[in-house]
Write a protein that holds these residues in place. Sequence first.
Motif, PDB file in Angstrom:
ATOM      1  N   ALA A  23       3.651  11.631   0.342  1.00 52.35           N
ATOM      2  CA  ALA A  23       2.769  11.540   1.496  1.00 52.35           C
ATOM      3  C   ALA A  23       1.447  12.214   1.167  1.00 52.35           C
ATOM      4  O   ALA A  23       1.392  13.160   0.383  1.00 52.35           O
ATOM      5  CB  ALA A  23       3.415  12.230   2.698  1.00 52.35           C
TER       6      ALA A  23
ATOM      7  N   SER B 195      -0.442   5.486   6.424  1.00 49.89           N
ATOM      8  CA  SER B 195       0.379   4.435   5.839  1.00 49.89           C
ATOM      9  C   SER B 195      -0.377   3.114   5.791  1.00 49.89           C
ATOM     10  O   SER B 195      -0.264   2.366   4.809  1.00 49.89           O
ATOM     11  CB  SER B 195       1.657   4.278   6.662  1.00 49.89           C
TER      12      SER B 195
ATOM     13  N   VAL C  73       7.124   8.811   7.203  1.00 49.73           N
ATOM     14  CA  VAL C  73       5.990   9.362   6.449  1.00 49.73           C
ATOM     15  C   VAL C  73       5.987  10.882   6.506  1.00 49.73           C
ATOM     16  O   VAL C  73       5.753  11.561   5.485  1.00 49.73           O
ATOM     17  CB  VAL C  73       4.669   8.800   7.001  1.00 49.73           C
TER      18      VAL C  73
ATOM     19  N   LEU D 169       7.998   4.646  11.679  1.00 50.47           N
ATOM     20  CA  LEU D 169       7.193   4.808  10.477  1.00 50.47           C
ATOM     21  C   LEU D 169       6.662   6.225  10.347  1.00 50.47           C
ATOM     22  O   LEU D 169       6.662   6.811   9.255  1.00 50.47           O
ATOM     23  CB  LEU D 169       6.038   3.810  10.498  1.00 50.47           C
TER      24      LEU D 169
ATOM     25  N   ARG E 205       6.967  -1.032   5.333  1.00 50.53           N
ATOM     26  CA  ARG E 205       5.869  -0.439   6.096  1.00 50.53           C
ATOM     27  C   ARG E 205       4.993  -1.503   6.738  1.00 50.53           C
ATOM     28  O   ARG E 205       4.506  -1.327   7.859  1.00 50.53           O
ATOM     29  CB  ARG E 205       5.055   0.478   5.191  1.00 50.53           C
TER      30      ARG E 205
ATOM     31  N   ARG F  21      -2.757   3.076   2.823  1.00 52.90           N
ATOM     32  CA  ARG F  21      -2.078   2.965   1.535  1.00 52.90           C
ATOM     33  C   ARG F  21      -1.472   1.579   1.319  1.00 52.90           C
ATOM     34  O   ARG F  21      -1.206   1.195   0.174  1.00 52.90           O
ATOM     35  CB  ARG F  21      -0.964   4.024   1.445  1.00 52.90           C
ATOM     36  N   ASN F  22      -1.251   0.837   2.409  1.00 49.98           N
ATOM     37  CA  ASN F  22      -0.564  -0.449   2.288  1.00 49.98           C
ATOM     38  C   ASN F  22      -1.433  -1.645   2.667  1.00 49.98           C
ATOM     39  O   ASN F  22      -0.923  -2.761   2.761  1.00 49.98           O
ATOM     40  CB  ASN F  22       0.684  -0.442   3.185  1.00 49.98           C
TER      41      ASN F  22
ATOM     42  N   CYS G 156       0.500   6.860  10.830  1.00 44.21           N
ATOM     43  CA  CYS G 156       0.340   5.406  10.779  1.00 44.21           C
ATOM     44  C   CYS G 156      -0.969   5.009  10.107  1.00 44.21           C
ATOM     45  O   CYS G 156      -1.011   4.038   9.342  1.00 44.21           O
ATOM     46  CB  CYS G 156       0.426   4.826  12.189  1.00 44.21           C
TER      47      CYS G 156
END
Length: 534
Positions: A345, A284, A337, A333, A296, A287-288, A281
């Motif tokens: 990833a 992610s 991933v 999530l 996501r 990255r977001n 998490c």
Amino acid sequence: MSAELKENNQEGPTQSVAQWRAPLVKLLLALAAVFIWRRFFVGYVNLIPDECSYWAWSRRLDWSYFDNSGMAAYLIRLSTTIWGESSPFSVRFPFLILSGLTTWLIYLVSRDIFGSKSRALIAAAVFNLTPAGLLGGALAMHDNALTFFWMLVLWAAVRFVKTEDGRWFYLMGPAAGLCMQSKYTGVLAVLSIFLFLLWSRPHRGRLLTKEPWIGAFLAFLFTVPILWWNMAHDWASLYHILFIGTGSPSITRRITDGLGYHAAQFLLVSPLFYVALVTACLSSAARNLFKPDPARALLLSFAFPLLLFGLLAFKGHVEANWAFMGYLSAGILAVEVLFREKGEAPRLVDRFGPRYYRWAVLIAVVPVVLVVLHAWIGLLPASLEKKLGKDDRIIWETRGWAGLGRHVGGLLTDGDVIAADSYQLCAILEFNVPGRPKVRYLAPWRRPTQFDVWDPSFDDLAGKSILYVSSRRLEPTSNVLTTIFENFEKVEPLAPYQVMYHGSSIREVYVCRGRSFNPFKPRRLGPRSLFYRE
């Protein structure tokens, strides 16, 4: 697709998850085993104290309750009415059904948002294999109702993201309202929706349309009964929540409590699952953060309770389960991933491999098996168990309550009113004493309970014979402890109930009969306040 897990032939300490093929048969068997276990648990394990409390609520339906909103009580009342009896099975039955529906929704959300049936099945299995899922998945508790309605909100949100049809807010709103009817922390479902709309640039414009606001209004309608009850009781429930959430003024104690909260999360989801979930998490989220992928961003928004309560734990008291609904989307999530194609990833995530997940499942399941065996047969010697006492919550919560009910029922005579000095004991006696008579909460201390909502005054007990049950002997008031001993004309000690363990008594529950109760002197008892400060 093969049902077995394929590993590559590459040598080295780790292997890419990309080389796996999901062990579908094993996953399905694991889910089947979990539900078989829950069916056994639902019917053959007596209610624990908290479940007895919510069953007692269901006997006295109200718009809301002192400790929380009322969904658990409503479901229990519906089920016991349908089955025509109050038994462990009928009390837990709706929560058994909800556990299956929650699993199905986890599968649907993962499949619909990421398009992989195999990873969706993994996500559903992981949730059910956590210690919280294995031990508490079918308990008659607020959290099991909350997780179902939370997933219903998330599923509707996924359908909105996939279809761009704003009418899905008309389902999100009522489902979020039912989250709040399940538990006060369910209000975070509404916050999660709006957090997503703010974060996801393609969907930010929806805040200027009518659908999200109509959905919010529909959610609000479900809170009206809760607000009505609180208005009628001077907002006592809100004050109660603020009181129990108050932290220690000591900075050191706050840090210790915060670390203790996070340590408890390892027990809820198991250590290796927790590490993998948090790693995935955080990866992610990084990255977001600035250019979020809507899927996501949605899942991370619904994992927001984990961050919120994780921070609040260092400020005030936070129960270990308050943020549990955040693990639902976080787990979906994390599976995506960790099990998606290699290269998408980060390398940190690639460090997790087949061996890691085998150990993760083992470390999650084996302690649960030990807990169940300990509750069933007792794994510790009686001498040690007696020293542990209340510290061993496994035995304390599960052993002796049905026998106590029979024991008290055997001592009951015409004209006796059963009373106890804790709300848990009151509820336990109500469920387990034959005939299920109402039990009064009778104690000189000021901590309020739901029983004080029902019977704030003791005046109607004047002159009555009280069969008084307590975890300690009823003795005269001293400098150490104030008791109700002097409020009786005469106190007759009766045979205590012995909680047996491997042929030895590990604790006693004391029973006495108090004659001619006087609530007016030597000290006035009640009317009891619903506020700690009074």
